[in-house]
Motif scaffolding. Sequence first.
Motif, mmCIF file in Angstrom:
data_model
loop_
_atom_site.group_PDB
_atom_site.id
_atom_site.type_symbol
_atom_site.label_atom_id
_atom_site.label_comp_id
_atom_site.label_asym_id
_atom_site.label_seq_id
_atom_site.Cartn_x
_atom_site.Cartn_y
_atom_site.Cartn_z
ATOM 1 N N UNK A 179 4.208 11.769 -8.694
ATOM 2 C CA UNK A 179 3.287 10.662 -8.464
ATOM 3 C C UNK A 179 2.780 10.037 -9.754
ATOM 4 N N UNK A 180 2.497 8.732 -9.703
ATOM 5 C CA UNK A 180 1.680 8.101 -10.725
ATOM 6 C C UNK A 180 0.309 7.862 -10.093
ATOM 7 N N UNK A 181 -0.531 7.093 -10.736
ATOM 8 C CA UNK A 181 -1.882 6.905 -10.198
ATOM 9 C C UNK A 181 -1.879 6.151 -8.875
ATOM 10 N N UNK A 182 -0.758 5.552 -8.507
ATOM 11 C CA UNK A 182 -0.648 4.836 -7.241
ATOM 12 C C UNK A 182 0.194 5.589 -6.222
ATOM 13 N N UNK A 183 0.686 6.763 -6.566
ATOM 14 C CA UNK A 183 1.477 7.544 -5.630
ATOM 15 C C UNK A 183 2.883 7.023 -5.419
ATOM 16 N N UNK A 184 3.386 6.206 -6.317
ATOM 17 C CA UNK A 184 4.751 5.673 -6.168
ATOM 18 C C UNK A 184 5.774 6.756 -6.483
ATOM 19 N N UNK A 185 6.797 6.851 -5.649
ATOM 20 C CA UNK A 185 7.822 7.874 -5.844
ATOM 21 C C UNK A 185 9.215 7.284 -5.721
ATOM 22 N N UNK A 186 10.172 8.071 -6.172
ATOM 23 C CA UNK A 186 11.576 7.658 -6.114
ATOM 24 C C UNK A 186 12.090 7.603 -4.682
ATOM 25 N N UNK A 187 11.396 8.270 -3.748
ATOM 26 C CA UNK A 187 11.829 8.293 -2.348
ATOM 27 C C UNK A 187 11.348 7.074 -1.566
ATOM 28 N N UNK A 188 10.534 6.222 -2.167
ATOM 29 C CA UNK A 188 9.971 5.069 -1.477
ATOM 30 C C UNK A 188 11.055 4.048 -1.130
ATOM 31 N N UNK A 189 10.808 3.260 -0.104
ATOM 32 C CA UNK A 189 11.832 2.294 0.295
ATOM 33 C C UNK A 189 12.078 1.215 -0.763
ATOM 34 N N UNK A 190 11.051 0.750 -1.536
ATOM 35 C CA UNK A 190 11.393 -0.231 -2.582
ATOM 36 C C UNK A 190 12.342 0.330 -3.637
ATOM 37 N N UNK A 191 12.149 1.600 -4.010
ATOM 38 C CA UNK A 191 13.064 2.210 -4.979
ATOM 39 C C UNK A 191 14.479 2.279 -4.416
ATOM 40 N N UNK A 192 14.591 2.632 -3.147
ATOM 41 C CA UNK A 192 15.914 2.733 -2.528
ATOM 42 C C UNK A 192 16.564 1.358 -2.403
ATOM 43 N N UNK A 193 15.770 0.349 -2.092
ATOM 44 C CA UNK A 193 16.297 -1.013 -2.054
ATOM 45 C C UNK A 193 16.787 -1.427 -3.434
ATOM 46 N N UNK A 194 16.004 -1.123 -4.459
ATOM 47 C CA UNK A 194 16.383 -1.485 -5.827
ATOM 48 C C UNK A 194 17.669 -0.785 -6.258
ATOM 49 N N UNK A 195 17.829 0.482 -5.885
ATOM 50 C CA UNK A 195 19.051 1.203 -6.225
ATOM 51 C C UNK A 195 20.270 0.553 -5.578
ATOM 52 N N UNK A 196 20.081 0.055 -4.364
ATOM 53 C CA UNK A 196 21.181 -0.625 -3.659
ATOM 54 C C UNK A 196 21.451 -2.003 -4.264
ATOM 55 N N UNK A 197 20.382 -2.761 -4.498
ATOM 56 C CA UNK A 197 20.511 -4.144 -4.940
ATOM 57 C C UNK A 197 20.872 -4.254 -6.419
ATOM 58 N N UNK A 198 20.370 -3.325 -7.219
ATOM 59 C CA UNK A 198 20.523 -3.368 -8.672
ATOM 60 C C UNK A 198 20.175 -4.758 -9.209
ATOM 61 N N UNK B 30 0.838 -1.194 0.000
ATOM 62 C CA UNK B 30 0.000 0.000 0.000
ATOM 63 C C UNK B 30 0.876 1.249 0.000
ATOM 64 N N UNK B 31 0.363 2.346 0.550
ATOM 65 C CA UNK B 31 1.080 3.620 0.478
ATOM 66 C C UNK B 31 2.366 3.627 1.294
ATOM 67 N N UNK B 32 2.464 2.795 2.309
ATOM 68 C CA UNK B 32 3.717 2.755 3.066
ATOM 69 C C UNK B 32 4.856 2.241 2.192
ATOM 70 N N UNK B 33 4.532 1.455 1.182
ATOM 71 C CA UNK B 33 5.537 1.028 0.209
ATOM 72 C C UNK B 33 5.651 2.028 -0.939
ATOM 73 N N UNK B 34 4.515 2.619 -1.346
ATOM 74 C CA UNK B 34 4.528 3.521 -2.502
ATOM 75 C C UNK B 34 5.283 4.820 -2.226
ATOM 76 N N UNK B 35 5.216 5.321 -0.985
ATOM 77 C CA UNK B 35 5.909 6.562 -0.634
ATOM 78 C C UNK B 35 5.305 7.794 -1.270
ATOM 79 N N UNK B 36 3.982 7.998 -1.198
ATOM 80 C CA UNK B 36 3.341 9.120 -1.905
ATOM 81 C C UNK B 36 3.812 10.480 -1.403
ATOM 82 N N UNK B 37 3.753 11.445 -2.308
ATOM 83 C CA UNK B 37 4.213 12.807 -2.027
ATOM 84 C C UNK B 37 3.127 13.796 -2.403
ATOM 85 N N UNK B 38 3.161 14.975 -1.775
ATOM 86 C CA UNK B 38 2.239 16.041 -2.157
ATOM 87 C C UNK B 38 2.669 16.706 -3.458
#
Length: 301
Positions: free
Chosen positions: A62-81, A49-57
């Motif tokens: 935002x996309x239609x789900x409020x996913x942002x580059x600041x979200x923890x999955x994006x940060x994990x992906x940047x680390x893990x590649x 949900x939004x705790x994963x999406x990281x929505x911003x004002x």
Amino acid sequence: MRGERELNRASWRRVVRLIGLVIIVVIAAMLIPAASAPRTSEHYVALGDSRAAGPSTLRFLNDSCGRTAASYPRLISEWLQPEFFLFAACSGAKVENIIDTPQETRSGGGRPLQIDSVTSETTLITISIGGNDVRWYDIARRCFTREEGDDRECRNDPETRLAAMESLRPLRPRLDRLLGELRARAPQALIFLASHGGTVGDGGCWPEVPASDEDAAFIAQYQDDMNDIIRAAARYAGVNYVDLAAHSVGHDACQPRHRKWYEGNVTTSTSLSMHPNNNGNAAFAEIFKEEIKKEFRRRVR
């Protein structure tokens, strides 16, 4: 003849220098991996949900789900590649939107089931889910006051206590079904299920958490009860429980801006009210990364 020999020597020296340069470039290319090449062979899917999406004002993020580059999955992906990354989480999602009911979003119409992102090749899954299933904010706002210093005494209201108990009742069977479905689809995947909670600490503060200290403690206990259910479901399914709430102590919405990981009823950042802010998203990513590294080490033993 001398001039011709000198010209040949000069040409030969240029050739030698050119060959040396080519060798250096080739060695450098071998030592430095291409930017587009994955560092790992992981197939990572982020659900929730939004705790994963990281929505911003900031709407342009935002996309239609409020996913942002600041979200923890994006940060994990940047680390893990990873070799493959699919960010399926969507603000407002419930368990049903992951497994069997397409989610309707305000601006993007119906969303595909999140679980369709998971296949037998998926090796890593992170999930934050449950807050919308229990409608935790509806319970919390029963305790909020209109004036600073007031006390709604929601903790002593039988209807509020019953509503809190009833809201949690369906969560366990929903999580059991979700985790069972994920296990069936991705039997080799490492699955990490996050806790909820952390937004409200043991005290209130105006206007971020407009509740008395006693009522704020009631909200915090309600979220602890929710996390007991999430933890038990994770243990039963044999997946990893990531205790974000325990790490969030001292970082609730009443803390100073530089210390808090959550926004309260009034936001002081570009993050949505009653959601993790960028400090929290970054902290969550670090917590997940440590848990993932532990499991990676176990996997190669």
